[in-house]
Write an enzyme that holds these catalytic residues in place. Structure first.
Site, PDB file in Angstrom:
ATOM      1  N   LEU A  59     -53.972 -41.874 -33.224  1.00 36.09           N
ATOM      2  CA  LEU A  59     -53.634 -41.964 -31.809  1.00 36.09           C
ATOM      3  C   LEU A  59     -53.370 -43.435 -31.562  1.00 36.09           C
ATOM      4  O   LEU A  59     -54.249 -44.252 -31.822  1.00 36.09           O
ATOM      5  CB  LEU A  59     -54.824 -41.495 -30.970  1.00 36.09           C
ATOM      6  N   ASP A  60     -52.191 -43.812 -31.108  1.00 37.05           N
ATOM      7  CA  ASP A  60     -51.925 -45.249 -31.062  1.00 37.05           C
ATOM      8  C   ASP A  60     -52.445 -45.895 -29.782  1.00 37.05           C
ATOM      9  O   ASP A  60     -53.017 -45.239 -28.923  1.00 37.05           O
ATOM     10  CB  ASP A  60     -50.433 -45.541 -31.297  1.00 37.05           C
TER      11      ASP A  60
END
Lengths: 261, 445
Positions: A59-60
């Protein structure tokens, strides 16, 4: 975690010399259970010094939402869950009228366009096409020969899914809210990255003869884990984590059994 | 002091290090940026025509596929995916025959119908050759206007066109039906002339004697069917398989009314492609006649030719539309379910090759899912050994034998279950021929 009561120390049987019961002064050997000194907490030290934590799907930095972590032995389950290739659900927020270099609203502005001709029907039509092309990609990357009866049966049940590496595929997409210039989409996808979703928003803008940037990417489901199972920032403590692990155990086991057999 | 001055001068002359722009500067720059407009508020959706399939007959209407106009281009025998065909007018009706295509627009201009492809029997009318003014073209590579002998060319509109093996029918709103092409079996509705030479013929016959206005024309392989406003059906042409439905197996050269089980029934749709015919009544019943060698009519009779319309007692619900192929048939019910029967690749996997009783194709194969439960099939069409279905979202699904790339999937293999064709637009209608297909598409925005 270290303050919690630990395992009971191992017991061993030792023959200890004890003075004889009749007080004669002779020394007898009597079998007795005594704790092993090596297991004593003062000898051993704190039980946990390091914890192995593994992450599920990435998940950035600019996104938010459900992030699955595995602790200790749970990391083995993480690989199995990855091999199940379950879909993830995101809510993606977009804004018409701007185009930036990294497709999000914090990037460098490239172009501004008008968007008064965009309507909800046009957007839904584009979404239907995206879904259709990705449906085709789903069938193509699942590596099943289209000419067999088996392929037909799986297609009818809707169970065809790529079980190996594949480019990002969107299995379902729909518009939740539409209020010019903002809109919100719900996207179910496989093997994707958040930047791919932002690029998708940009391409939707281009298809509608305007431009769009992505304002928000939030994962609301990752395989079997939904927002209800996830712990918010205020509940990142030992008690809640333990409860969460306990609640999810059953779900994870059933899902793994169903998919991997 | 000198060194300090030099250093200050150097610093000013060499790189200018700009500090990162503040938020306020960014916002002001953004607001000052010019706004581009790509589409106005009232921008309409454009109508387009896409073609795909075998191109050497000229049926696709793209001359550069057959005769490349640039040295580096190679002739393209098959167009495996939809290719856009530029047309001057908005095309409202299209039909594919055996190696030729007709496009019609319902305009009031003088040119209403264009044809391309095979013209060896003048099925595209007389196309005057530029090299020799007395002869006509045998292959027409580009959509060329077909001159019609209309009484009021600037008022009559062409409603529909239909193509058979070597003949074509054009339906107008006030001047009846025009027929051209091969008439060796009377399929053009005029008397058969022995040893008539059809190539380079100027003859276009006009048919007006029906009990009411004709609203649909359908061409089978060598016969023609006409459906009138009152719900009656007329037929003419070859009848050796009983496809004229007139009670005999001879040739008919004048359109004659059909009786049998459809006498007195209000028929709302007729369909035919090979030698079998299907009709749908306003109450949802299906009637069939013609060839039944492939179990198309085996639910009512064991004979392989049926020359009188027979009611097909299927318990599948009210039928909305039917399409007849060469060896297989497909119907669409009011609920949006698709049923197939007959012989060949029917669309339920490689194991189902023939069935006399209609079998339903699961809606999930047309894109239905729990996520989008309101997807329904809106129309069904049939080629000689292919099937096409259009959904209400404008998606085109095809299946069947992939003869010379006619399915448009991009692959050369046969397709055993419905497969989506990627068309850049919403498909409004599709016409299927033997080895090519034409679709009328509305662009998305």
């Amino acid at each position: 975690l270290n303050a919690a009561p630990g395992r009971a120390p191992r017991q061993q049987v030792r023959f200890l010399p004890t003075p004889a019961a009749d007080g004669s002064g002779a020394v007898e050997l009597v079998a007795a259970r005594v704790p092993v000194l090596a297991d004593h907490p003062l000898v051993r030290g704190p039980r946990f010094r390091r914890l192995k934590i593994g992450a599920g799907h990435r998940l950035d930095v600019k996104s938010s939402g459900v992030f699955v972590l595995g602790i200790g032995h749970g990391n083995k389950l993480l690989t199995d869950l990855y091999n199940c290739h379950l879909t993830k659900v995101y809510t993606v927020g977009g804004l018409f009228g701007k185009a930036t270099d990294d497709f999000s609203d914090t990037g460098k502005l490239i172009e501004k366009t008008t968007f008064d001709h965009v309507t909800r029907e046009k957007l839904e039509r584009i979404l239907a096409v995206i879904q259709g092309t990705n449906q085709k990609a789903l069938l193509m990357y699942s590596n099943i020969d289209m000419k067999t009866q088996e392929a037909y049966e799986l297609a009818v049940k809707g169970l065809i899914r790529p079980m190996g590496k594949s480019p990002p595929i969107i299995t379902a997409i729909r518009c939740l809210q539409f209020a010019l210039p903002e809109f919100q989409l719900e996207i179910h996808c496989l093997h994707e990255t958040q930047q791919y979703l932002r690029k998708m928003v940009h391409e939707i803008g281009l298809e509608l003869k305007s431009s769009a940037v992505c304002t928000q990417v939030r994962r609301i489901r990752d395989g079997v884990f939904t927002l209800d199972d996830a712990l918010p920032r205020t509940r990142w403590d030992l008690q809640s984590i333990r409860e969460a692990i306990r609640n999810c155990q059953l779900k994870v086991e059933t899902e793994l059994e169903k998919t991997l057999g | 002091a000198m060194a300090g001055v030099v250093r200050r001068l150097l610093r000013r002359g060499l790189g200018v290090v700009a500090e990162p722009p503040s938020t306020r500067q960014l916002r002001e720059a953004e607001e000052a940026a010019p706004v581009f407009q790509y589409a106005g508020k009232a921008a309409g959706r454009k109508d387009r025509v896409f073609v795909w399939g075998f191109s050497y007959s000229g049926a696709l209407g793209v001359p550069s596929f057959v005769r490349p106009d640039a040295g580096w281009k190679k002739p393209r025998r098959i167009q495996p995916t939809p290719y856009r065909l530029e047309t001057e007018e908005k095309i409202s009706s299209a039909a594919c025959g055996y190696g030729f295509t007709l496009l019609a627009s319902n305009t009031r201009d003088i040119t209403k119908v264009w044809g391309m492809g095979l013209n060896k029997d003048s099925q595209l009318g007389f196309q005057r050759s530029r090299r020799d003014q007395t002869k006509g073209y045998e292959y027409v590579l580009e959509p060329s206007p077909i001159p019609l002998p209309l009484d009021k060319p600037q008022q009559t509109r062409v409603l529909q066109v239909s193509c058979g093996r070597a003949h074509s029918l054009i339906l107008t709103d006030s001047e009846g039906v025009f027929t051209m092409g091969n008439n060796s079996y009377g399929q053009c509705g005029r008397k058969v002339v022995e040893d008539e030479i059809y190539s380079g013929s100027h003859l276009i016959h006009q048919l007006k004697e029906f009990d009411s206005r004709v609203v649909q024309v359908v061409c089978g392989q060598d016969h023609s069917l006409f459906r009138t406003e009152k719900g009656t059906v007329y037929a003419c042409g070859w009848g050796a398989d009983g496809q004229t439905g007139l009670g005999h197996y001879n040739i008919t050269s004048v359109p004659t009314k059909l009786h049998g089980d459809i006498a007195g029934v209000n028929i709302i749709q007729v369909s035919s492609c090979g030698d079998c015919c299907l009709a749908v009544s306003d109450e949802g019943d299906v009637f069939g006649w013609g060839n039944s060698e492939y179990l198309q009519l085996a639910s009512v009779t064991e004979t392989t030719q049926v020359n009188v319309p027979r009611h097909l007692p299927f318990k599948i619900g009210k039928v909305k539309e039917a399409a007849c192929g060469g060896t297989g048939n497909v119907v669409l019910t009011e609920e949006g379910n698709v049923f197939v029967w007959g012989y060949g690749i029917l669309g339920k996997g490689p194991n189902l090759i023939e069935t006399a009783v209609p079998e339903m194709i699961p809606p999930r194969l047309f894109g239905w899912s729990d996520f989008s439960p309101d997807i329904r099939v809106a129309h069904v069409r049939c080629g000689l050994s292919q099937f096409a279905a259009l959904t209400n979202r404008g998606e085109l699904f095809v299946w069947g034998k992939n003869l010379r790339g006619c399915l448009g999937t991009g692959r050369m293999e046969d397709q055993y279950f419905p497969w989506r064709v990627t068309v850049p637009g919403e498909v409004v209608d599709v016409a299927c021929g033997v080895d090519h297909m034409v679709s009328m598409v509305k662009s998305f925005t």
